[in-house]
Design a protein around this motif. Structure first.
Motif, PDB file in Angstrom:
ATOM      1  N   ASP A   1       0.939   4.082  -2.906  1.00  0.00           N
ATOM      2  CA  ASP A   1       0.638   5.565  -2.700  1.00  0.00           C
ATOM      3  C   ASP A   1       1.929   6.121  -3.257  1.00  0.00           C
ATOM      4  O   ASP A   1       1.696   7.459  -3.797  1.00  0.00           O
ATOM      5  CB  ASP A   1       0.520   5.743  -1.071  1.00  0.00           C
ATOM      6  CG  ASP A   1      -0.750   5.164  -0.462  1.00  0.00           C
ATOM      7  OD1 ASP A   1      -1.677   4.908  -1.300  1.00  0.00           O
ATOM      8  OD2 ASP A   1      -0.804   5.087   0.689  1.00  0.00           O
ATOM      9  N   LEU A   2       3.277   6.107  -3.122  1.00  0.00           N
ATOM     10  CA  LEU A   2       4.399   6.574  -3.528  1.00  0.00           C
ATOM     11  C   LEU A   2       4.373   6.822  -4.859  1.00  0.00           C
ATOM     12  O   LEU A   2       4.663   7.673  -5.760  1.00  0.00           O
ATOM     13  CB  LEU A   2       5.729   5.819  -2.928  1.00  0.00           C
ATOM     14  CG  LEU A   2       5.897   6.247  -1.493  1.00  0.00           C
ATOM     15  CD1 LEU A   2       7.049   5.260  -1.146  1.00  0.00           C
ATOM     16  CD2 LEU A   2       6.170   7.446  -1.258  1.00  0.00           C
TER      17      LEU A   2
ATOM     18  N   MET B   1       1.320   6.626  -6.934  1.00  0.00           N
ATOM     19  CA  MET B   1       0.552   7.564  -7.499  1.00  0.00           C
ATOM     20  C   MET B   1       0.973   9.041  -7.025  1.00  0.00           C
ATOM     21  O   MET B   1       0.705   9.883  -8.011  1.00  0.00           O
ATOM     22  CB  MET B   1      -0.770   7.292  -6.617  1.00  0.00           C
ATOM     23  CG  MET B   1      -1.195   6.007  -6.690  1.00  0.00           C
ATOM     24  SD  MET B   1      -1.795   5.555  -8.523  1.00  0.00           S
ATOM     25  CE  MET B   1      -3.120   6.700  -8.601  1.00  0.00           C
ATOM     26  N   LEU B   2       1.748   9.225  -6.063  1.00  0.00           N
ATOM     27  CA  LEU B   2       2.333  10.590  -5.905  1.00  0.00           C
ATOM     28  C   LEU B   2       2.952  11.127  -7.050  1.00  0.00           C
ATOM     29  O   LEU B   2       3.155  12.194  -7.418  1.00  0.00           O
ATOM     30  CB  LEU B   2       2.962  10.741  -4.433  1.00  0.00           C
ATOM     31  CG  LEU B   2       2.121  10.833  -3.153  1.00  0.00           C
ATOM     32  CD1 LEU B   2       2.932  10.581  -2.143  1.00  0.00           C
ATOM     33  CD2 LEU B   2       1.390  12.334  -3.344  1.00  0.00           C
TER      34      LEU B   2
ATOM     35  N   ASP C   1       0.871  -0.971  -0.022  1.00  0.00           N
ATOM     36  CA  ASP C   1      -0.021  -0.041   0.039  1.00  0.00           C
ATOM     37  C   ASP C   1       0.763   1.216  -0.093  1.00  0.00           C
ATOM     38  O   ASP C   1       0.578   2.142  -0.710  1.00  0.00           O
ATOM     39  CB  ASP C   1      -1.100  -0.066   1.257  1.00  0.00           C
ATOM     40  CG  ASP C   1      -1.948  -1.172   1.078  1.00  0.00           C
ATOM     41  OD1 ASP C   1      -2.367  -1.614  -0.046  1.00  0.00           O
ATOM     42  OD2 ASP C   1      -2.712  -1.387   2.136  1.00  0.00           O
ATOM     43  N   ILE C   2       1.939   1.030   0.768  1.00  0.00           N
ATOM     44  CA  ILE C   2       2.930   2.440   0.588  1.00  0.00           C
ATOM     45  C   ILE C   2       3.723   2.586  -0.733  1.00  0.00           C
ATOM     46  O   ILE C   2       3.619   3.803  -1.158  1.00  0.00           O
ATOM     47  CB  ILE C   2       3.955   2.070   1.785  1.00  0.00           C
ATOM     48  CG1 ILE C   2       3.390   2.243   3.147  1.00  0.00           C
ATOM     49  CG2 ILE C   2       5.179   3.320   1.591  1.00  0.00           C
ATOM     50  CD1 ILE C   2       4.332   1.790   4.311  1.00  0.00           C
ATOM     51  N   GLU C   3       3.801   1.428  -1.209  1.00  0.00           N
ATOM     52  CA  GLU C   3       4.494   1.627  -2.537  1.00  0.00           C
ATOM     53  C   GLU C   3       3.419   2.117  -3.563  1.00  0.00           C
ATOM     54  O   GLU C   3       3.788   3.062  -4.325  1.00  0.00           O
ATOM     55  CB  GLU C   3       5.087   0.296  -2.874  1.00  0.00           C
ATOM     56  CG  GLU C   3       6.313  -0.113  -2.375  1.00  0.00           C
ATOM     57  CD  GLU C   3       7.640   0.885  -2.334  1.00  0.00           C
ATOM     58  OE1 GLU C   3       7.574   1.216  -3.513  1.00  0.00           O
ATOM     59  OE2 GLU C   3       8.076   1.198  -1.371  1.00  0.00           O
TER      60      GLU C   3
ATOM     61  N   GLU D   1       1.230  11.879 -10.047  1.00  0.00           N
ATOM     62  CA  GLU D   1       0.627  13.243  -9.842  1.00  0.00           C
ATOM     63  C   GLU D   1       1.560  14.273 -10.040  1.00  0.00           C
ATOM     64  O   GLU D   1       1.318  15.129 -10.764  1.00  0.00           O
ATOM     65  CB  GLU D   1      -0.178  13.478  -8.480  1.00  0.00           C
ATOM     66  CG  GLU D   1      -1.268  12.376  -8.281  1.00  0.00           C
ATOM     67  CD  GLU D   1      -1.847  12.230  -6.917  1.00  0.00           C
ATOM     68  OE1 GLU D   1      -1.418  13.213  -6.218  1.00  0.00           O
ATOM     69  OE2 GLU D   1      -2.684  11.514  -6.517  1.00  0.00           O
TER      70      GLU D   1
END
Length: 96
Positions: free
Chosen positions: A78-79, A81-82, A74-76, A85
């Motif tokens: 999220d990173l 996706m950031l 999940d952390i990876e 973006e």
């Protein structure tokens, strides 16, 4: 048990690919087969050439053994996706 260094691991996978053409006279069909074989860059090698399909099967078998920790996954994500973006924001700013 000691693991090989990064350089040693890459030495273990020196290979190249070659494509073979075969013509089937009875069916008037051409077939192309890709084989991978050792480059013998690091000395004599007893490994025989291997078909591309067999390598795919071996890779799938090994990849399915990999397990991910849900929290780390999940952390990876999220990173990632950031990062995407930021890339899109940069491209938008660059075009504007």
């Amino acid at each position: 048990m000691s693991f090989p260094s990064r350089i040693e691991r890459f030495k273990l996978i020196d290979f190249t690919a070659g494509t073979k053409h075969k013509y089937y006279k009875n069916t008037n069909r051409h077939a192309y087969y890709t084989y991978y074989f050792c480059t013998k860059k690091h000395g004599a090698c007893s490994q025989k050439p291997i078909k591309e399909e067999d390598i795919k099967k071996q890779l799938i078998k090994e990849i399915t053994k990999i397990e991910f920790d849900k929290e780390e996954w999940d952390i990876e994500v999220d990173l990632l996706m950031l990062d995407l973006e930021k890339k899109h924001a940069f491209e938008y700013d660059f075009i504007s």
